[in-house]
Structures are given as C-alpha cells and as structure tokens.
Design a protein around this motif. Sequence first.
Motif, PDB file in Angstrom:
ATOM      1  N   SER A 154       2.328  -5.551   0.186  1.00 31.25           N
ATOM      2  CA  SER A 154       1.946  -4.320  -0.499  1.00 31.25           C
ATOM      3  C   SER A 154       1.537  -3.252   0.513  1.00 31.25           C
ATOM      4  CB  SER A 154       0.800  -4.614  -1.472  1.00 31.25           C
ATOM      5  OG  SER A 154       0.470  -3.477  -2.218  1.00 31.25           O
ATOM      6  N   LEU A 180       4.593  -1.836   2.284  1.00 29.43           N
ATOM      7  CA  LEU A 180       5.311  -0.890   1.426  1.00 29.43           C
ATOM      8  C   LEU A 180       4.563   0.438   1.342  1.00 29.43           C
ATOM      9  CD1 LEU A 180       6.484  -3.386  -1.329  1.00 29.43           C
ATOM     10  CD2 LEU A 180       7.928  -2.236   0.380  1.00 29.43           C
ATOM     11  N   ASP A 181       3.235   0.389   1.319  1.00 32.54           N
ATOM     12  CA  ASP A 181       2.451   1.629   1.332  1.00 32.54           C
ATOM     13  C   ASP A 181       2.694   2.423   2.619  1.00 32.54           C
ATOM     14  OD1 ASP A 181       1.294   1.297  -1.192  1.00 32.54           O
ATOM     15  OD2 ASP A 181      -0.503   0.314  -0.393  1.00 32.54           O
ATOM     16  N   ALA A 211       6.000   4.056   2.258  1.00 34.31           N
ATOM     17  CA  ALA A 211       5.885   5.174   1.312  1.00 34.31           C
ATOM     18  C   ALA A 211       5.198   6.362   1.968  1.00 34.31           C
ATOM     19  CB  ALA A 211       5.134   4.733   0.059  1.00 34.31           C
ATOM     20  N   LEU A 226       6.732   4.423  -4.680  1.00 34.19           N
ATOM     21  CA  LEU A 226       6.271   3.214  -5.361  1.00 34.19           C
ATOM     22  C   LEU A 226       5.595   3.551  -6.671  1.00 34.19           C
ATOM     23  CD1 LEU A 226       4.653   1.711  -2.157  1.00 34.19           C
ATOM     24  CD2 LEU A 226       6.647   0.755  -3.314  1.00 34.19           C
ATOM     25  N   ASN A 227       5.564   2.581  -7.585  1.00 29.09           N
ATOM     26  CA  ASN A 227       4.793   2.759  -8.810  1.00 29.09           C
ATOM     27  C   ASN A 227       3.305   2.552  -8.488  1.00 29.09           C
ATOM     28  OD1 ASN A 227       4.217  -0.031  -8.829  1.00 29.09           O
ATOM     29  ND2 ASN A 227       5.922  -0.485 -10.207  1.00 29.09           N
ATOM     30  N   LYS A 272       1.977  -4.443  -4.532  1.00 31.21           N
ATOM     31  CA  LYS A 272       3.371  -4.074  -4.698  1.00 31.21           C
ATOM     32  C   LYS A 272       4.307  -5.058  -4.001  1.00 31.21           C
ATOM     33  CE  LYS A 272       1.688   0.608  -4.718  1.00 31.21           C
ATOM     34  NZ  LYS A 272       0.289   0.284  -4.436  1.00 31.21           N
ATOM     35  N   ASP A 320       8.597  -2.961  -7.038  1.00 26.01           N
ATOM     36  CA  ASP A 320       7.788  -1.809  -7.420  1.00 26.01           C
ATOM     37  C   ASP A 320       8.268  -0.505  -6.785  1.00 26.01           C
ATOM     38  OD1 ASP A 320       5.751  -3.141  -9.101  1.00 26.01           O
ATOM     39  OD2 ASP A 320       5.376  -4.241  -7.250  1.00 26.01           O
ATOM     40  N   ILE A 321       9.378  -0.558  -6.084  1.00 23.24           N
ATOM     41  CA  ILE A 321       9.957   0.651  -5.492  1.00 23.24           C
ATOM     42  C   ILE A 321      10.645   1.437  -6.604  1.00 23.24           C
ATOM     43  CG2 ILE A 321      11.649   1.564  -3.857  1.00 23.24           C
ATOM     44  CD1 ILE A 321      11.114  -0.989  -2.159  1.00 23.24           C
ATOM     45  N   THR A 322      10.231   2.678  -6.770  1.00 23.39           N
ATOM     46  CA  THR A 322      10.822   3.529  -7.809  1.00 23.39           C
ATOM     47  C   THR A 322      11.903   4.442  -7.245  1.00 23.39           C
ATOM     48  OG1 THR A 322       9.078   5.183  -7.524  1.00 23.39           O
ATOM     49  CG2 THR A 322       8.731   3.487  -9.231  1.00 23.39           C
ATOM     50  N   ASN A 378      14.378   4.809  -3.577  1.00 22.64           N
ATOM     51  CA  ASN A 378      14.785   4.277  -2.288  1.00 22.64           C
ATOM     52  C   ASN A 378      16.026   5.054  -1.852  1.00 22.64           C
ATOM     53  OD1 ASN A 378      15.495   2.736  -0.064  1.00 22.64           O
ATOM     54  ND2 ASN A 378      15.746   0.819  -1.196  1.00 22.64           N
TER      55      ASN A 378
END
Length: 154
Positions: A30, A33-34, A37, A44-45, A50, A54-56, A58
């Motif tokens: 998680s 991924l942050d 982002a 991400l949501n 995550k 949870d990737i909205t 890409n």
Amino acid sequence: MGVYSKKIKDIKELKDGSTVAIPNDPTNESRALDVLASAGLIKLNDNPLKTPLDITENPKKLKFEEIETAQVPRTLDDVTIAVINTNYALNANLNPTKDALVLESKDSPYTNYVVVKVGNENSPKIKALDKAVTSPEVKKFIEEKYKGAIIPTF
C-alpha cells in the motif's frame, strides 16, 4: 521508501507498459502504491490498505510484480522500476538520497514509535527509554550516519 531503477535515470523516462516491482505484504504494498501515486504515475481509490486492484487510473499501463519485500532490490535487473524500503535499499548498497528516482514524502505517516502495553506508558523505565531514543544525540546520530536516507521524525 523510494523508486529505483537500473534501466532509467529519470522517472519521466518511464515508458508505457513498464514493469514495476512492489512489496507484496499489505502495509508496504500500500505504501509503495502511495509513493507511485504521489509521483503522478497512478491514481488510487480511498481504501486504507491498497493493492494493484485499487488502482483507478494507470495511464502508462504499468505492470505490477508483487515480490517478497526483502527480495525487491534483487529485481532491479529484471524490471524497469522497483519501489524499495529504505532499510533494504541500504542493504543493497543503494543510497536513497542519490539513487532514488522518487522518494517518499518527508510527511509520510510511516514512522517508528516507542509503543508499550496499555498500563505501562507511565513506567519510569519506559519514560527513560522514550527520552533516550528521542534525544538530540540520537537525532544527530541518525542524521550523520544515514545522511538523509532515514529521517528522524521527533
């Protein structure tokens, strides 16, 4: 935590369809991924922990390889970028302040704390330990030894 590569020198060089190694344990995945982002590579949501599910957004169609956390540095020859925890980066002879293409924000919520069992927070031994590990001397030691790779948050 930072983003490292042996294939590109700047995150702007990241091509569509590139492969990204990320840790596979819930917290570090998680967190990785942050970091991606925050670099604008994905969106991400709002889930607190995550995964790639949870990737909205890409836009570069990055491909994610979920790897055991300690093994992520070993993937650098095989992937375009890897998101690596600082302790593992240091063990792999990577200098976060020089080698990372992207570094986690200094405002990161991931910091180490002295924690104790409820009821022991006022113990003289615990108070002495907390005072010692958050002392100006320890802060100076961390700053000098790790040269910005590890940031004291006290």
